[in-house]
Design a protein around this motif. Structure first.
Motif, mmCIF file in Angstrom:
data_model
loop_
_atom_site.group_PDB
_atom_site.id
_atom_site.type_symbol
_atom_site.label_atom_id
_atom_site.label_comp_id
_atom_site.label_asym_id
_atom_site.label_seq_id
_atom_site.Cartn_x
_atom_site.Cartn_y
_atom_site.Cartn_z
ATOM 1 N N PRO A 83 -14.079 -14.980 -3.865
ATOM 2 C CA PRO A 83 -13.521 -13.916 -4.712
ATOM 3 C C PRO A 83 -14.279 -12.609 -4.538
ATOM 4 C CG PRO A 83 -14.801 -15.468 -6.022
ATOM 5 C CD PRO A 83 -14.694 -16.062 -4.657
ATOM 6 N N PRO A 84 -13.556 -11.491 -4.447
ATOM 7 C CA PRO A 84 -14.230 -10.195 -4.326
ATOM 8 C C PRO A 84 -14.907 -9.806 -5.631
ATOM 9 C CG PRO A 84 -11.854 -9.903 -4.472
ATOM 10 C CD PRO A 84 -12.098 -11.371 -4.369
ATOM 11 N N ALA A 85 -15.885 -8.936 -5.515
ATOM 12 C CA ALA A 85 -16.587 -8.437 -6.701
ATOM 13 C C ALA A 85 -15.628 -7.618 -7.558
ATOM 14 C CB ALA A 85 -17.774 -7.582 -6.275
ATOM 15 N N PRO A 86 -15.814 -7.653 -8.873
ATOM 16 C CA PRO A 86 -14.899 -6.917 -9.759
ATOM 17 C C PRO A 86 -14.783 -5.433 -9.432
ATOM 18 C CG PRO A 86 -16.225 -8.445 -11.039
ATOM 19 C CD PRO A 86 -16.778 -8.465 -9.642
ATOM 20 N N ASP A 87 -15.902 -4.793 -9.069
ATOM 21 C CA ASP A 87 -15.834 -3.356 -8.773
ATOM 22 C C ASP A 87 -15.022 -3.087 -7.508
ATOM 23 O OD1 ASP A 87 -18.271 -4.491 -7.343
ATOM 24 O OD2 ASP A 87 -18.194 -2.493 -6.446
ATOM 25 N N ALA A 88 -15.076 -4.023 -6.541
ATOM 26 C CA ALA A 88 -14.284 -3.860 -5.316
ATOM 27 C C ALA A 88 -12.808 -4.108 -5.595
ATOM 28 C CB ALA A 88 -14.791 -4.808 -4.234
ATOM 29 N N LEU A 89 -12.528 -5.131 -6.390
ATOM 30 C CA LEU A 89 -11.135 -5.444 -6.714
ATOM 31 C C LEU A 89 -10.481 -4.304 -7.494
ATOM 32 C CD1 LEU A 89 -9.184 -7.806 -6.240
ATOM 33 C CD2 LEU A 89 -9.799 -8.653 -8.513
ATOM 34 N N ALA A 90 -11.275 -3.588 -8.271
ATOM 35 C CA ALA A 90 -10.742 -2.471 -9.054
ATOM 36 C C ALA A 90 -10.253 -1.326 -8.176
ATOM 37 C CB ALA A 90 -11.811 -1.970 -10.022
ATOM 38 N N LEU A 91 -10.642 -1.314 -6.903
ATOM 39 C CA LEU A 91 -10.198 -0.267 -5.975
ATOM 40 C C LEU A 91 -8.766 -0.494 -5.489
ATOM 41 C CD1 LEU A 91 -13.448 -0.087 -3.809
ATOM 42 C CD2 LEU A 91 -12.728 1.563 -5.554
ATOM 43 N N ALA A 92 -8.234 -1.687 -5.713
ATOM 44 C CA ALA A 92 -6.907 -2.033 -5.191
ATOM 45 C C ALA A 92 -5.803 -1.387 -6.017
ATOM 46 C CB ALA A 92 -6.726 -3.543 -5.170
ATOM 47 N N ALA A 93 -4.787 -0.900 -5.316
ATOM 48 C CA ALA A 93 -3.589 -0.391 -5.999
ATOM 49 C C ALA A 93 -2.722 -1.535 -6.490
ATOM 50 C CB ALA A 93 -2.794 0.497 -5.046
ATOM 51 N N HIS A 94 -2.850 -2.692 -5.841
ATOM 52 C CA HIS A 94 -2.085 -3.867 -6.250
ATOM 53 C C HIS A 94 -2.875 -5.107 -5.851
ATOM 54 C CE1 HIS A 94 1.488 -6.289 -7.219
ATOM 55 N NE2 HIS A 94 1.163 -7.011 -6.160
ATOM 56 N N VAL A 95 -2.926 -6.087 -6.741
ATOM 57 C CA VAL A 95 -3.562 -7.371 -6.445
ATOM 58 C C VAL A 95 -2.459 -8.412 -6.333
ATOM 59 C CG1 VAL A 95 -5.207 -9.120 -7.186
ATOM 60 C CG2 VAL A 95 -5.664 -6.706 -7.669
ATOM 61 N N ALA A 96 -2.309 -8.992 -5.152
ATOM 62 C CA ALA A 96 -1.234 -9.950 -4.875
ATOM 63 C C ALA A 96 -1.781 -11.365 -4.889
ATOM 64 C CB ALA A 96 -0.593 -9.656 -3.520
ATOM 65 N N SER A 97 -0.941 -12.295 -5.282
ATOM 66 C CA SER A 97 -1.343 -13.699 -5.270
ATOM 67 C C SER A 97 -1.154 -14.329 -3.901
ATOM 68 C CB SER A 97 -0.539 -14.480 -6.310
ATOM 69 O OG SER A 97 0.851 -14.399 -6.034
ATOM 70 N N GLY A 98 -0.422 -13.635 -3.013
ATOM 71 C CA GLY A 98 -0.207 -14.134 -1.663
ATOM 72 C C GLY A 98 0.542 -13.117 -0.837
ATOM 73 N N LEU A 99 0.679 -13.384 0.441
ATOM 74 C CA LEU A 99 1.319 -12.431 1.340
ATOM 75 C C LEU A 99 2.816 -12.293 1.093
ATOM 76 C CD1 LEU A 99 -0.563 -13.262 4.647
ATOM 77 C CD2 LEU A 99 -0.707 -11.139 3.343
ATOM 78 N N ASP A 100 3.429 -13.262 0.431
ATOM 79 C CA ASP A 100 4.855 -13.154 0.123
ATOM 80 C C ASP A 100 5.154 -11.952 -0.772
ATOM 81 O OD1 ASP A 100 5.355 -15.374 1.633
ATOM 82 O OD2 ASP A 100 5.523 -16.762 -0.057
ATOM 83 N N GLU A 101 4.139 -11.495 -1.525
ATOM 84 C CA GLU A 101 4.323 -10.339 -2.405
ATOM 85 C C GLU A 101 4.275 -9.012 -1.639
ATOM 86 O OE1 GLU A 101 1.936 -9.998 -5.924
ATOM 87 O OE2 GLU A 101 1.882 -12.170 -6.199
ATOM 88 N N VAL A 102 3.772 -9.049 -0.434
ATOM 89 C CA VAL A 102 3.581 -7.810 0.317
ATOM 90 C C VAL A 102 4.895 -7.498 1.047
ATOM 91 C CG1 VAL A 102 2.149 -6.580 1.986
ATOM 92 C CG2 VAL A 102 1.151 -8.398 0.573
ATOM 93 N N THR A 103 5.701 -6.674 0.401
ATOM 94 C CA THR A 103 7.053 -6.369 0.881
ATOM 95 C C THR A 103 7.238 -4.860 0.963
ATOM 96 O OG1 THR A 103 7.929 -6.298 -1.366
ATOM 97 C CG2 THR A 103 7.940 -8.444 -0.245
ATOM 98 N N GLY A 104 8.323 -4.464 1.582
ATOM 99 C CA GLY A 104 8.668 -3.052 1.623
ATOM 100 C C GLY A 104 8.836 -2.468 0.236
ATOM 101 N N GLU A 105 9.405 -3.243 -0.671
ATOM 102 C CA GLU A 105 9.581 -2.784 -2.055
ATOM 103 C C GLU A 105 8.231 -2.496 -2.696
ATOM 104 O OE1 GLU A 105 11.709 -4.209 -6.241
ATOM 105 O OE2 GLU A 105 11.737 -5.514 -4.469
ATOM 106 N N LEU A 106 7.257 -3.381 -2.488
ATOM 107 C CA LEU A 106 5.917 -3.133 -3.029
ATOM 108 C C LEU A 106 5.328 -1.861 -2.454
ATOM 109 C CD1 LEU A 106 3.331 -3.894 -4.557
ATOM 110 C CD2 LEU A 106 2.683 -5.320 -2.595
ATOM 111 N N LEU A 107 5.447 -1.673 -1.151
ATOM 112 C CA LEU A 107 4.877 -0.484 -0.509
ATOM 113 C C LEU A 107 5.498 0.786 -1.056
ATOM 114 C CD1 LEU A 107 4.656 -1.760 3.169
ATOM 115 C CD2 LEU A 107 2.812 -1.593 1.509
ATOM 116 N N ARG A 108 6.781 0.755 -1.335
ATOM 117 C CA ARG A 108 7.445 1.942 -1.882
ATOM 118 C C ARG A 108 6.972 2.238 -3.309
ATOM 119 N NH1 ARG A 108 11.635 -0.344 1.204
ATOM 120 N NH2 ARG A 108 12.428 -1.554 -0.572
ATOM 121 N N SER A 109 6.455 1.241 -3.990
ATOM 122 C CA SER A 109 6.022 1.444 -5.377
ATOM 123 C C SER A 109 4.597 1.955 -5.501
ATOM 124 C CB SER A 109 6.163 0.130 -6.147
ATOM 125 O OG SER A 109 5.140 -0.800 -5.775
ATOM 126 N N LEU A 110 3.843 1.916 -4.422
ATOM 127 C CA LEU A 110 2.425 2.287 -4.494
ATOM 128 C C LEU A 110 2.250 3.800 -4.677
ATOM 129 C CD1 LEU A 110 0.914 0.012 -1.687
ATOM 130 C CD2 LEU A 110 0.984 -0.400 -4.144
#
Length: 218
Positions: free
Chosen positions: A191-218
């Motif tokens: 698991p990444p450190a909390p301060d590093a994880l806080a840098l993410a625009a989105h935290v996904a539970s798996g690669l299935d969440e990484v879609t074009g729709e997600l990218l458009r929402s960032l």
């Protein structure tokens, strides 16, 4: 922020479940040379360039082999393991192919060039990446932004228009420092450190969440 036009993947821990393999191989190398393996060793090594982790092993963990000898022997063992089996993560190939339809793809990995080319070739997606970068080829490994900045330059897309897919603390810090929008796909075993994880625009539970729709929402 401009729309996301490109996606830059990490490889270890994102596309392939390689961190356990790296740990096994490095631990075995250290044990074979009568060295020690402190509890925080794997966390320290994640994201380091080949020169950095080989120097760390040669200087702090074992006595005898040079940095170059450590790198050669460990990478040779890793190549043998991958030749037997590439430990793909669920949805990895599908995510690469899905995003390649509408986005430029790059890769910024801490693995050496030989292993990047071997893995991408074995899983049949090498041709989908406009450029791949090993931290062997930049001045500093993760968490420095060098690898991601070079990847953005090679694919011809500004970092601000790129999304990065990462799993580790140092990888998240590296991509964020490069100015990319970061999608975290954490591995429960590392698991990444909390301060590093806080840098993410989105935290996904798996690669299935990484879609074009997600990218458009960032």
């Amino acid at each position: 922020m401009p729309p996301v036009r490109a996606v830059v993947f990490d490889m270890d821990g994102v596309l392939v479940d390689s961190e356990p393999v790296w740990e096994e191989v490095r631990r075995a190398f250290v044990a074979d040379h009568g060295g020690r393996w402190p509890p925080d060793t794997q966390d320290r090594l994640m994201g380091m360039s080949t020169e950095e982790w080989a120097a760390y092993l040669a200087t702090d963990l074992v006595e005898g082999p040079t940095t170059e000898e450590v790198a050669y022997q460990v990478i040779d063992r890793m190549s043998g393991r991958y030749a037997e089996h590439v430990p793909l993560l669920p949805g990895a190939v599908e995510a690469v192919r899905r995003l390649a339809d509408d986005h430029v793809l790059g890769l910024a990995s801490s693995s050496p060039r030989a292993l990047i080319d071997l893995v991408l070739g074995e899983i049949g997606v090498a041709g989908l990446f406009r450029a791949t970068v090993s931290t062997e080829e930049v001045d500093a490994g993760k968490p420095a932004p060098d690898g991601y900045l070079v990847a953005a330059a090679r694919i011809g897309v500004p970092a601000a228009a790129c999304a990065a897919v990462e799993d580790s603390s140092n990888g998240l810090r590296s991509a964020a420092a490069a100015g990319m929008r970061v999608i975290a796909v954490p591995r429960p075993e590392y698991p990444p450190a909390p301060d590093a994880l806080a840098l993410a625009a989105h935290v996904a539970s798996g690669l299935d969440e990484v879609t074009g729709e997600l990218l458009r929402s960032l």
